[in-house]
Design a protein around this motif. Structure first.
Motif, mmCIF file in Angstrom:
data_model
loop_
_atom_site.group_PDB
_atom_site.id
_atom_site.type_symbol
_atom_site.label_atom_id
_atom_site.label_comp_id
_atom_site.label_asym_id
_atom_site.label_seq_id
_atom_site.Cartn_x
_atom_site.Cartn_y
_atom_site.Cartn_z
ATOM 1 N N TRP A 36 0.861 -1.192 0.000
ATOM 2 C CA TRP A 36 0.000 0.000 0.000
ATOM 3 C C TRP A 36 0.887 1.228 0.000
ATOM 4 C CZ3 TRP A 36 -5.023 -0.062 -0.946
ATOM 5 C CH2 TRP A 36 -5.723 -1.241 -0.716
ATOM 6 N N LEU B 116 1.125 4.617 0.062
ATOM 7 C CA LEU B 116 0.437 5.896 0.202
ATOM 8 C C LEU B 116 1.442 7.036 0.221
ATOM 9 C CD1 LEU B 116 -2.393 5.152 2.737
ATOM 10 C CD2 LEU B 116 -2.321 4.888 0.299
ATOM 11 N N LEU C 137 11.383 -1.813 5.886
ATOM 12 C CA LEU C 137 10.771 -1.947 7.210
ATOM 13 C C LEU C 137 9.630 -2.948 7.174
ATOM 14 C CD1 LEU C 137 10.662 1.728 8.487
ATOM 15 C CD2 LEU C 137 11.978 -0.151 9.428
ATOM 16 N N LEU D 259 10.686 -5.997 9.393
ATOM 17 C CA LEU D 259 10.103 -5.859 10.730
ATOM 18 C C LEU D 259 8.580 -5.896 10.723
ATOM 19 C CD1 LEU D 259 12.377 -2.980 12.096
ATOM 20 C CD2 LEU D 259 12.466 -5.371 12.728
ATOM 21 N N LYS D 260 7.971 -6.038 9.549
ATOM 22 C CA LYS D 260 6.512 -6.041 9.442
ATOM 23 C C LYS D 260 5.908 -4.729 9.946
ATOM 24 C CE LYS D 260 5.715 -10.914 9.316
ATOM 25 N NZ LYS D 260 5.903 -12.071 10.157
ATOM 26 N N VAL D 261 6.599 -3.610 9.719
ATOM 27 C CA VAL D 261 6.020 -2.307 10.043
ATOM 28 C C VAL D 261 4.958 -1.999 8.991
ATOM 29 C CG1 VAL D 261 6.470 0.152 10.200
ATOM 30 C CG2 VAL D 261 8.093 -1.458 11.150
ATOM 31 N N ASN D 262 3.772 -1.624 9.450
ATOM 32 C CA ASN D 262 2.664 -1.338 8.546
ATOM 33 C C ASN D 262 3.046 -0.219 7.572
ATOM 34 O OD1 ASN D 262 0.332 -0.226 7.418
ATOM 35 N ND2 ASN D 262 -0.909 -0.956 9.108
ATOM 36 N N ILE E 192 1.250 1.412 5.406
ATOM 37 C CA ILE E 192 0.311 2.528 5.258
ATOM 38 C C ILE E 192 0.747 3.681 6.155
ATOM 39 C CG2 ILE E 192 -2.076 3.252 5.617
ATOM 40 C CD1 ILE E 192 -2.957 0.492 4.919
ATOM 41 N N ILE E 193 1.028 3.353 7.424
ATOM 42 C CA ILE E 193 1.427 4.391 8.370
ATOM 43 C C ILE E 193 2.801 4.932 7.997
ATOM 44 C CG2 ILE E 193 1.763 4.920 10.802
ATOM 45 C CD1 ILE E 193 -0.897 3.886 10.652
ATOM 46 N N SER E 194 3.762 4.035 7.710
ATOM 47 C CA SER E 194 5.126 4.536 7.516
ATOM 48 C C SER E 194 5.199 5.434 6.282
ATOM 49 C CB SER E 194 6.116 3.378 7.422
ATOM 50 O OG SER E 194 5.838 2.563 6.321
ATOM 51 N N LEU F 52 2.800 7.224 4.988
ATOM 52 C CA LEU F 52 2.117 8.491 5.264
ATOM 53 C C LEU F 52 2.980 9.405 6.127
ATOM 54 C CD1 LEU F 52 -1.530 7.373 5.823
ATOM 55 C CD2 LEU F 52 -0.806 9.199 4.336
ATOM 56 N N MET F 53 3.624 8.826 7.146
ATOM 57 C CA MET F 53 4.485 9.641 8.012
ATOM 58 C C MET F 53 5.633 10.224 7.195
ATOM 59 S SD MET F 53 3.205 9.766 10.946
ATOM 60 C CE MET F 53 1.496 9.403 10.682
ATOM 61 N N TYR G 229 4.654 13.376 5.457
ATOM 62 C CA TYR G 229 4.698 14.591 6.274
ATOM 63 C C TYR G 229 6.133 15.074 6.443
ATOM 64 C CZ TYR G 229 -0.230 14.010 7.362
ATOM 65 O OH TYR G 229 -1.584 13.917 7.270
ATOM 66 N N LEU G 230 7.073 14.126 6.589
ATOM 67 C CA LEU G 230 8.478 14.536 6.702
ATOM 68 C C LEU G 230 8.910 15.237 5.414
ATOM 69 C CD1 LEU G 230 10.276 11.548 8.482
ATOM 70 C CD2 LEU G 230 9.161 13.525 9.456
#
Lengths: 308, 378
Positions: free
Chosen positions: B112, B114, B163, B167-170, B172-174, B176-177, B180-181
């Protein structure tokens, strides 16, 4: 010293939206519905709150209408995931974009943008508010003091009532719950509505009590941070409250640094909440027990015809 | 054969005559799962869903103050049959095609993405850096800017995919964050050292003429053929090359794919990096093609558009070309509504979201059949 007292005093104000949004998400996700729409529903709550505040001028009414508006919009999400069985990730993303477009449009057309409203007076929690250094933490608007009570009520509901137990059963194993005569879709609908109302309250808090005006996209990713917070808190409300305080600390530090005249590049300071979110996600993922406590049926639509 | 069919038909006929007797509210319905549906019926259902979405959008536009008679004029006639607008649509379509293809790529790898906006911003920053620091001779400047855009966009997609896999970091969140950066870093540059010294407005200095995408013939920018070439490359990659075949393996079942020797992780990482690179090129096209400088909000609307195009095109590069063209029409029409009727550009996003919701909902009617259950019992 003064700066630290101010910083700690501002922390609850920034923490409350994260806490309420995360609590709403936990409520929805414990019933097995993956709720990615928080960012959009917070915007709806924020816009509805400001609109009601401009029209009626009563803070209680505004916050209630913020909750109601988010709950009504979440019916669209419920229609998508419960009735039409759309992939919950797609439905959540579509809801966010729908709400961003809708609030941006209405905010401009109704001329609610950048209209300041009056805030709510602070309440002192008397003996505690005289404490040195920590005193300012206990001078807050009433909703801040209500937030722990809301948490208490939700935790009591989830762990101490039969309805809460059933709701968690629906989230862990809907097939078994269905066989036990529990209406899976009914409980999920109720969870979506209640959770979205809390998320709307978080949005209303930001616009009506915190910034006291509406700007398009004013939540600035706080809904997504709340989604990350729920993963970080492993779907436990108290841990989510602690996480919200952490993010509140980070956000409250930004204006304090500027006021103290610390010379840091402004836009790098504005990056910190997002960078902290990323760091927390990585830290949680690299630890053990990665998927522990996640609701068993999270994100999986319940389709009785495909019952195994 | 006939004798077997007849009792069933008789039964159906009997039921058919029974139907009107039952009052509306006591009727019962059951959902059945369809095994498959002929393609023309699928197309009809999706078409109906799109029409419904357009109808709702039209109603909202009319409620917002656009005269009903002007709708067709604004959205179709003035965008396609006017030479000037058609050029604008084609111009607008080129970055759209690239973000759409970027979405297709990432979704083929079940990622995903995003972060298309963040990758686009970095692509634009990379291209602008080459222009600002005057790297290379003028003749090589544009290719260097393109290369820098590809490299920067790709790099911004690297962290989330690693990631996710390690590490299975989602994602979608990463992603999107990371958007913003990237946005804050862009503002840092534009309000800081990259500010235009001539006007001290927050945008970068104007590019040199040789740093802008040339017009090829009759005012059609070089961005258009570039986007088509990338689309053809994507088609080759996904449809013809060995990597595309591997990717279908990975999509169907990663564990089996790994067991038969497909390099699953490398495939996913590579595809997501290509997705980031394409978003980077889109950033290059907007800065070097449309704006001629780095501005502070050039990326707005592209992230969602990319996802929407990939979703509506079912991750097919050729279909993405067509959908991107339609989205470009929507964008051009949205800008003119902004000018003539003071309708905010959020309207475009709202229409896009309505279309996605309608088409996603149509899937339900493709997969299920609603059938009336006879009698009161179930």
């Amino acid at each position: 010293m003064d700066m630290i007292a101010n910083w700690l005093g501002n922390t609850p104000d920034f923490a409350v939206p994260f806490a309420l949004a995360a609590l709403g998400l936990i409520l929805t996700e414990r019933a097995g519905v993956l709720a990615l729409g928080a960012e959009g529903l917070m915007l709806v709550g924020a816009l509805a709150g400001i609109g009601a505040q401009l029209a009626f001028g009563s803070h209680g009414t505004s916050l209630l209408l913020a909750m109601g508006a988010a709950a009504v919009l979440s019916l669209l999400f419920a229609l998508m995931v419960l009735v039409l069985r759309i992939n919950q990730v797609i439905a959540g993303l579509a809801l966010v974009f729908f709400c961003q477009g809708l609030t941006g449009l209405l905010g401009t057309l109704l001329n609610w943008t950048n209209k300041p409203v009056k805030g709510l007076g602070a309440v002192e929690l008397w003996p505690l508010s005289e404490l040195p250094l920590l005193g300012k933490v206990f001078v807050q608007n009433p909703l801040v003091f209500m937030t722990p009570l809301i948490f208490l009520a939700v935790v009591w509901f989830l762990t101490r009532t039969t309805t809460g137990l059933r709701m968690r059963a629906v989230g862990e194993n809907p097939q078994a719950a269905d066989a036990a005569g529990i209406s899976v879709l009914g409980y999920r609908l109720a969870a979506i509505l209640a959770g979205s109302a809390l998320i709307g309250l978080a949005g209303g808090y930001i616009s009506v009590l915190s910034t006291k005006l509406w700007i398009a996209d004013m939540t600035g990713g706080r809904g997504w941070i709340a989604v990350a917070l729920v993963i970080f808190a492993r779907w436990s409300p108290w841990k989510a409250l602690a996480g919200a305080l952490l993010f509140g600390c980070v956000e409250a530090l930004i204006p304090q640094l500027a006021a103290a005249g610390v010379r840091l590049p402004q836009y790098f300071v504005l990056m910190t909440p997002y960078a902290v979110t990323l760091a927390v996600m990585i830290w949680v993922a690299s630890g053990k027990n990665v998927s522990g406590n996640q609701p068993g049926a999270l994100g999986i639509p319940f389709i009785r015809e495909e019952r195994r | 054969m006939n004798e077997q069919v007849r009792p069933v038909m008789l039964e159906q006929a009997a039921q058919a005559t029974e139907r009107p007797k039952q009052p509306l509210l006591s009727r019962r319905y059951a959902l059945e799962i369809r095994q498959q549906l002929a393609w023309h019926r699928q197309a009809a259902i999706i078409g109906l869903a799109l029409l419904l979405g357009l109808g709702i959008s039209a109603a909202i536009l009319i409620a917002a103050g656009v005269p009903a008679g002007e709708l067709l004029n604004e959205f179709v006639i003035l965008t396609v049959f006017d030479a000037q607008s058609l050029k604008a649509v084609l111009f607008q379509a080129s970055p759209m095609i690239l973000v759409g293809l970027a979405g297709c790529m990432a979704f083929r790898a079940k990622f995903w993405n995003l972060g298309l906006e963040g990758q686009m911003i970095w692509g634009a920053i990379g291209a602008t850096a080459i222009s600002l620091f005057e790297v290379g001779p003028p003749a090589l400047r544009l290719p260097l800017m393109l290369a820098a855009a590809i490299f920067c966009g790709l790099l911004w997609a690297l962290a989330p995919v690693l990631l996710k896999l390690r590490l299975k970091v989602n994602e979608i969140i990463s992603t999107l964050m990371l958007n913003y950066l990237a946005i804050n870093f862009l503002l840092h540059l534009l309000y800081g050292s990259w500010k235009d010294p001539k006007s001290s407005f927050p945008y970068s200095p104007q590019f040199q003429p040789f740093e802008r995408l040339p017009e090829l013939f009759e005012g059609i920018s070089a961005a258009v053929p570039l986007a088509v070439v990338v689309a053809l490359l994507a088609l080759w990659f996904l449809g013809i090359s060995r990597a595309g075949l591997y990717l279908r393996f990975v999509d169907a079942n990663p564990r089996v794919a790994g067991a038969v020797g497909v390099p699953v992780q490398k495939m996913i990482i590579g595809t997501v990096l290509i997705s980031g690179a394409m978003a980077g090129i889109a950033g290059f096209l907007v800065t070097a093609g449309q704006e001629g400088r780095l501005t502070q909000s050039f990326y707005q609307g592209y992230g969602f558009s990319g996802i929407l195009i990939a979703f509506l095109a079912r991750n097919n590069p050729v279909a993405a070309l067509v959908v991107a063209l339609l989205m470009a029409m929507l964008f051009v029409a949205g800008r003119s509504l902004q000018v003539f009727y003071q309708i905010p550009f959020s309207m475009v996003q709202l229409i896009q979201a309505i279309l996605v919701i309608c088409v996603a909902s149509s899937d339900f009617f493709i997969r299920h059949r609603i059938r009336r259950v006879q009698g009161g019992e179930s």
